[in-house]
Design a protein around this motif. Sequence first.
Motif, PDB file in Angstrom:
ATOM      1  N   PRO A 140       6.907  36.687  59.388  1.00 43.40           N
ATOM      2  CA  PRO A 140       6.924  35.920  59.164  1.00 43.40           C
ATOM      3  C   PRO A 140       8.085  35.227  59.183  1.00 43.40           C
ATOM      4  CG  PRO A 140       7.402  37.562  57.532  1.00 43.40           C
ATOM      5  CD  PRO A 140       6.765  38.157  58.601  1.00 43.40           C
ATOM      6  N   LYS A 141       8.722  33.639  58.989  1.00 38.36           N
ATOM      7  CA  LYS A 141       9.726  33.252  58.364  1.00 38.36           C
ATOM      8  C   LYS A 141      11.006  34.078  57.889  1.00 38.36           C
ATOM      9  CE  LYS A 141       7.918  28.306  59.918  1.00 38.36           C
ATOM     10  NZ  LYS A 141       7.141  28.317  60.030  1.00 38.36           N
ATOM     11  N   VAL A 142      10.698  34.025  56.893  1.00 39.69           N
ATOM     12  CA  VAL A 142      11.682  35.379  56.038  1.00 39.69           C
ATOM     13  C   VAL A 142      10.696  36.713  55.906  1.00 39.69           C
ATOM     14  CG1 VAL A 142      12.565  34.815  53.755  1.00 39.69           C
ATOM     15  CG2 VAL A 142      11.952  32.867  54.482  1.00 39.69           C
ATOM     16  N   GLU A 143      11.801  37.422  55.619  1.00 39.30           N
ATOM     17  CA  GLU A 143      11.061  38.861  55.958  1.00 39.30           C
ATOM     18  C   GLU A 143      10.166  38.969  54.328  1.00 39.30           C
ATOM     19  OE1 GLU A 143      13.834  41.538  56.700  1.00 39.30           O
ATOM     20  OE2 GLU A 143      12.211  43.002  55.384  1.00 39.30           O
ATOM     21  N   GLY A 144       9.021  39.790  53.982  1.00 42.30           N
ATOM     22  CA  GLY A 144       8.528  39.939  53.133  1.00 42.30           C
ATOM     23  C   GLY A 144       7.541  38.607  52.873  1.00 42.30           C
ATOM     24  N   ILE A 145       7.731  37.688  52.564  1.00 41.00           N
ATOM     25  CA  ILE A 145       7.303  36.057  52.466  1.00 41.00           C
ATOM     26  C   ILE A 145       5.992  35.549  53.202  1.00 41.00           C
ATOM     27  CG2 ILE A 145       7.769  34.081  50.951  1.00 41.00           C
ATOM     28  CD1 ILE A 145       9.237  36.346  49.708  1.00 41.00           C
ATOM     29  N   CYS A 146       5.264  35.306  53.064  1.00 37.47           N
ATOM     30  CA  CYS A 146       4.042  35.211  53.673  1.00 37.47           C
ATOM     31  C   CYS A 146       4.262  33.244  53.909  1.00 37.47           C
ATOM     32  CB  CYS A 146       2.949  34.600  52.600  1.00 37.47           C
ATOM     33  SG  CYS A 146       1.325  33.670  53.404  1.00 37.47           S
ATOM     34  N   ASP A 147       4.477  32.893  54.742  1.00 38.60           N
ATOM     35  CA  ASP A 147       4.565  31.405  55.444  1.00 38.60           C
ATOM     36  C   ASP A 147       4.054  30.424  54.801  1.00 38.60           C
ATOM     37  OD1 ASP A 147       6.157  32.875  57.259  1.00 38.60           O
ATOM     38  OD2 ASP A 147       5.012  32.106  58.963  1.00 38.60           O
ATOM     39  N   LYS A 148       2.867  30.569  54.806  1.00 42.14           N
ATOM     40  CA  LYS A 148       1.637  29.990  54.106  1.00 42.14           C
ATOM     41  C   LYS A 148       1.701  29.728  52.469  1.00 42.14           C
ATOM     42  CE  LYS A 148      -3.142  29.329  56.269  1.00 42.14           C
ATOM     43  NZ  LYS A 148      -4.273  30.528  56.046  1.00 42.14           N
ATOM     44  N   CYS A 149       1.938  30.797  51.747  1.00 44.37           N
ATOM     45  CA  CYS A 149       1.806  30.686  50.552  1.00 44.37           C
ATOM     46  C   CYS A 149       3.032  30.971  49.715  1.00 44.37           C
ATOM     47  CB  CYS A 149       0.596  30.712  49.957  1.00 44.37           C
ATOM     48  SG  CYS A 149       0.433  32.819  49.814  1.00 44.37           S
ATOM     49  N   GLY A 150       3.978  31.746  50.731  1.00 45.76           N
ATOM     50  CA  GLY A 150       4.942  32.322  49.533  1.00 45.76           C
ATOM     51  C   GLY A 150       4.639  32.789  48.987  1.00 45.76           C
ATOM     52  N   GLY A 151       3.865  33.824  48.593  1.00 44.33           N
ATOM     53  CA  GLY A 151       3.394  34.848  48.706  1.00 44.33           C
ATOM     54  C   GLY A 151       4.329  36.697  48.836  1.00 44.33           C
ATOM     55  N   ASN A 152       3.679  37.261  47.962  1.00 44.31           N
ATOM     56  CA  ASN A 152       4.734  38.629  48.955  1.00 44.31           C
ATOM     57  C   ASN A 152       3.770  39.496  49.197  1.00 44.31           C
ATOM     58  OD1 ASN A 152       6.797  38.836  47.141  1.00 44.31           O
ATOM     59  ND2 ASN A 152       5.621  39.320  45.415  1.00 44.31           N
ATOM     60  N   LEU A 153       4.078  39.911  50.961  1.00 45.46           N
ATOM     61  CA  LEU A 153       4.051  40.390  52.249  1.00 45.46           C
ATOM     62  C   LEU A 153       3.223  41.709  51.851  1.00 45.46           C
ATOM     63  CD1 LEU A 153       5.079  38.680  55.011  1.00 45.46           C
ATOM     64  CD2 LEU A 153       3.112  38.278  53.491  1.00 45.46           C
ATOM     65  N   THR A 154       2.412  42.830  51.514  1.00 36.69           N
ATOM     66  CA  THR A 154       2.292  44.040  51.566  1.00 36.69           C
ATOM     67  C   THR A 154       1.479  45.119  52.374  1.00 36.69           C
ATOM     68  OG1 THR A 154       0.257  43.387  50.033  1.00 36.69           O
ATOM     69  CG2 THR A 154       1.742  43.659  48.926  1.00 36.69           C
ATOM     70  N   ILE A 155       2.031  45.802  52.800  1.00 32.51           N
ATOM     71  CA  ILE A 155       0.929  46.701  53.266  1.00 32.51           C
ATOM     72  C   ILE A 155      -0.451  47.142  52.325  1.00 32.51           C
ATOM     73  CG2 ILE A 155       0.715  49.568  54.733  1.00 32.51           C
ATOM     74  CD1 ILE A 155       3.713  49.028  54.228  1.00 32.51           C
ATOM     75  N   ARG A 156      -1.705  46.834  53.334  1.00 32.87           N
ATOM     76  CA  ARG A 156      -2.843  47.160  52.776  1.00 32.87           C
ATOM     77  C   ARG A 156      -2.778  48.575  52.787  1.00 32.87           C
ATOM     78  NH1 ARG A 156      -7.472  43.983  56.537  1.00 32.87           N
ATOM     79  NH2 ARG A 156      -8.036  46.323  55.937  1.00 32.87           N
ATOM     80  N   LYS A 157      -3.651  49.406  51.445  1.00 33.78           N
ATOM     81  CA  LYS A 157      -3.447  50.895  51.362  1.00 33.78           C
ATOM     82  C   LYS A 157      -4.928  51.312  52.510  1.00 33.78           C
ATOM     83  CE  LYS A 157      -3.555  52.189  46.161  1.00 33.78           C
ATOM     84  NZ  LYS A 157      -4.559  52.525  45.874  1.00 33.78           N
ATOM     85  N   ASP A 158      -5.552  50.947  52.933  1.00 35.28           N
ATOM     86  CA  ASP A 158      -6.687  51.090  53.941  1.00 35.28           C
ATOM     87  C   ASP A 158      -5.842  51.235  55.660  1.00 35.28           C
ATOM     88  OD1 ASP A 158      -6.861  48.667  53.973  1.00 35.28           O
ATOM     89  OD2 ASP A 158      -8.897  48.557  54.486  1.00 35.28           O
ATOM     90  N   ASP A 159      -4.753  50.342  55.368  1.00 37.20           N
ATOM     91  CA  ASP A 159      -3.315  50.498  56.882  1.00 37.20           C
ATOM     92  C   ASP A 159      -2.742  51.932  57.264  1.00 37.20           C
ATOM     93  OD1 ASP A 159      -4.887  48.588  57.695  1.00 37.20           O
ATOM     94  OD2 ASP A 159      -2.997  46.871  57.231  1.00 37.20           O
ATOM     95  N   ALA A 160      -2.598  52.490  56.629  1.00 38.85           N
ATOM     96  CA  ALA A 160      -2.114  54.241  56.199  1.00 38.85           C
ATOM     97  C   ALA A 160      -3.046  54.920  57.049  1.00 38.85           C
ATOM     98  CB  ALA A 160      -2.095  54.574  55.276  1.00 38.85           C
ATOM     99  N   ALA A 161      -1.658  55.512  57.834  1.00 36.01           N
ATOM    100  CA  ALA A 161      -2.584  55.915  59.561  1.00 36.01           C
ATOM    101  C   ALA A 161      -3.864  56.461  59.492  1.00 36.01           C
ATOM    102  CB  ALA A 161      -1.417  57.026  59.863  1.00 36.01           C
ATOM    103  N   GLU A 162      -3.759  57.781  58.444  1.00 32.12           N
ATOM    104  CA  GLU A 162      -4.344  58.544  58.478  1.00 32.12           C
ATOM    105  C   GLU A 162      -6.140  57.646  57.885  1.00 32.12           C
ATOM    106  OE1 GLU A 162      -5.490  61.686  59.490  1.00 32.12           O
ATOM    107  OE2 GLU A 162      -3.685  61.860  59.697  1.00 32.12           O
ATOM    108  N   THR A 163      -6.206  56.484  56.886  1.00 28.91           N
ATOM    109  CA  THR A 163      -7.108  56.481  56.680  1.00 28.91           C
ATOM    110  C   THR A 163      -7.335  55.173  58.202  1.00 28.91           C
ATOM    111  OG1 THR A 163      -6.453  55.618  54.558  1.00 28.91           O
ATOM    112  CG2 THR A 163      -8.061  54.267  55.026  1.00 28.91           C
ATOM    113  N   VAL A 164      -6.711  54.814  58.632  1.00 29.28           N
ATOM    114  CA  VAL A 164      -6.954  54.054  59.934  1.00 29.28           C
ATOM    115  C   VAL A 164      -7.809  54.984  61.442  1.00 29.28           C
ATOM    116  CG1 VAL A 164      -5.785  53.072  62.027  1.00 29.28           C
ATOM    117  CG2 VAL A 164      -5.069  52.668  59.634  1.00 29.28           C
ATOM    118  N   LYS A 165      -7.184  56.168  61.256  1.00 31.51           N
ATOM    119  CA  LYS A 165      -7.960  56.837  61.644  1.00 31.51           C
ATOM    120  C   LYS A 165      -9.785  56.719  60.983  1.00 31.51           C
ATOM    121  CE  LYS A 165      -4.736  59.590  63.731  1.00 31.51           C
ATOM    122  NZ  LYS A 165      -3.301  60.279  63.464  1.00 31.51           N
TER     123      LYS A 165
END
Length: 210
Positions: A140-165
Motif C-alpha cells: 500500500p502507499k502508506v504502510e498498514g493503510i488501505c489505498d482504496k478506503c483508508g481502512g486498517n490492513l490486517t493479517i487474515r486469521k486463516d493466512d497463518a502458516a499452519e492454516t494455509v497448509k
Amino acid sequence: MKLIMLGAPGAGKGTQAEILSRELNIPTISTGNILRAAMKNGTPVGLKAKEYVESGKLVPDDVIIGIMEERLAEADCANGYILDGMPRTIPQAEALEKAGIDIDVALSIEISDEEIITRMSGRRTCADCSTTFHVVTNPPKVEGICDKCGGNLTIRKDDAAETVKARLDVYHAETEPLKAFYAERGKLRCVDNQPTIETTTDVIREALGL
Ligand code: AMP
C-alpha cells in the motif's frame, strides 16, 4: 461474460478478478468476502461459517449455495459476473448447473504450493473493504493503510502458516477436481502465475481472448 476463477488460495484470484471486473464492467462475487462480512456483522450465516473459515475448512455446500442464489439474483449480475472462490466443490458446481447458470469460462491460475506459502505470509487484507495487498509485491502507499478506503490492513486469521497448509490440502482434495469437471465441458483455460500482477493479467487477457 460469466467467469469462474479457479486456483489455490493465494493464487491471485481475487486480485485478478478485481482487475477484470473493472475492465469488463461486471461484478466480482467473492464468497470469502461475503462470509468475512457476515462473520464481522455476526449474522446467522457468519456465526455458522466462523469455525470453518478460521480453521481453513470449507463451509458446508448448502450454506454457500444459499448465499449464491441470493447474490446472483441481484440486478448487477444481469450482464455477467466473475465468481471468485465459488464453486469450490463438485456439488457446488453441479448446483450452479442445476440453477441453469451457464458458465462461459473457468480460468485456473496455476502456482506451486511452495510459492503460495511464501506469498501468503506477506498478504495484508483491508478490514473494511477486503482489498488485498502484499508487503513486497503489492505494497500500500502508506504502510498498514488501505489505498482504496483508508481502512486498517490486517493479517487474515486463516493466512497463518499452519492454516494455509490445511487450506492447500482442502484445495487439492476438493477444488482441484473442478478442473476436470470444466475441462470435460470444454470450459477450462489454464494460465501460469507470472512474476507480477500485471504480467499475470496479460496472460489471462490472452487466454480469454480480450
Ligand atoms: P477465500 O477468501 O476464497 O480464500 O475463502 C476463505 C474461506 O472461506 C475458505 O477457506 C472457506 O472456509 C470459506 N469459503 C469461501 N468460499 C467457499 C466456498 N465456495 N465453499 C466453501 N467454503 C468457502
